[in-house]
Design a protein around this motif. Structure first.
Motif, PDB file in Angstrom:
ATOM      1  N   HIS A  21       0.841  -1.200   0.000  1.00 33.79           N
ATOM      2  CA  HIS A  21       0.000   0.000   0.000  1.00 33.79           C
ATOM      3  C   HIS A  21       0.878   1.253   0.000  1.00 33.79           C
ATOM      4  O   HIS A  21       0.661   2.187  -0.790  1.00 33.79           O
ATOM      5  CB  HIS A  21      -0.925  -0.030   1.210  1.00 33.79           C
TER       6      HIS A  21
ATOM      7  N   VAL B 264      -9.092  -1.003  -3.968  1.00 33.63           N
ATOM      8  CA  VAL B 264      -8.442  -2.255  -4.341  1.00 33.63           C
ATOM      9  C   VAL B 264      -9.521  -3.330  -4.354  1.00 33.63           C
ATOM     10  O   VAL B 264     -10.158  -3.592  -3.331  1.00 33.63           O
ATOM     11  CB  VAL B 264      -7.302  -2.617  -3.364  1.00 33.63           C
TER      12      VAL B 264
ATOM     13  N   THR C 110      -2.268  -6.128  -7.573  1.00 40.53           N
ATOM     14  CA  THR C 110      -3.527  -5.583  -7.088  1.00 40.53           C
ATOM     15  C   THR C 110      -4.306  -5.099  -8.294  1.00 40.53           C
ATOM     16  O   THR C 110      -3.728  -4.578  -9.248  1.00 40.53           O
ATOM     17  CB  THR C 110      -3.348  -4.398  -6.107  1.00 40.53           C
TER      18      THR C 110
ATOM     19  N   ILE D 289      -6.978  -2.351  -9.159  1.00 35.87           N
ATOM     20  CA  ILE D 289      -7.646  -1.169  -8.630  1.00 35.87           C
ATOM     21  C   ILE D 289      -8.859  -0.886  -9.503  1.00 35.87           C
ATOM     22  O   ILE D 289      -8.806  -1.019 -10.729  1.00 35.87           O
ATOM     23  CB  ILE D 289      -6.719   0.058  -8.554  1.00 35.87           C
TER      24      ILE D 289
END
Length: 145
Positions: free
Chosen positions: A41, A65, A116, A118
């Motif tokens: 993060h 996310v 990740t 998004i």
């Protein structure tokens, strides 16, 4: 059990150097999985900031996310400095994949790989948004044709 494979796009053009803090270490004496998510993060926020974005304003939309995958390769310990390389993969209508390579800076040992997804989000309206043009302009190679 199969071993997860995360294929990283090349290049991963941005890198953040982050230390493993004592609060990142779990009862096994190594970097905890929850702490790695926090370090990812931190690296994502720095990566976005480097390009003039934030999680609240990523070219006209916020982000959330929606997916996270992590493949662990080795342990990291208190005092290690981690180099977290970040880059953008596939960009869709309202989402984008970000990839991460986590290495120990001292010896370039790969600690983990991650992805990740998004999703672009309008926090005022509480609904998804299309991928902002500014984000596309920043991360997509566009032809002049």
């Amino acid at each position: 059990m199969s071993k997860m494979k995360i294929e990283l796009p090349e290049p991963l053009p941005y890198s953040a150097e982050l230390p493993v803090r004592i609060t990142d270490v779990n009862y096994g004496g190594h970097l905890g999985n929850d702490a790695l998510v926090s370090l990812l993060h931190e690296a994502r926020v720095a990566f976005l900031g480097h390009h003039g974005f934030s999680e609240g304003d990523c070219g006209g939309a916020g982000i959330v996310v929606s997916e996270l995958e992590i493949a662990y390769r080795a342990e990291a310990f208190y005092g290690d400095v981690l180099s977290i390389a970040v880059g953008v993969g596939a960009i869709g209508r309202s989402r984008a994949d970000l990839f991460y390579r986590v290495e120990r800076s001292a010896d370039a040992r790969e600690i983990a790989r991650a992805r990740t997804t998004i999703a672009f989000f309008d926090y005022a309206a509480r609904r998804p948004r299309r991928t902002p043009e500014r984000f596309l302009d920043t991360f997509c190679a566009r032809s002049s044709a």
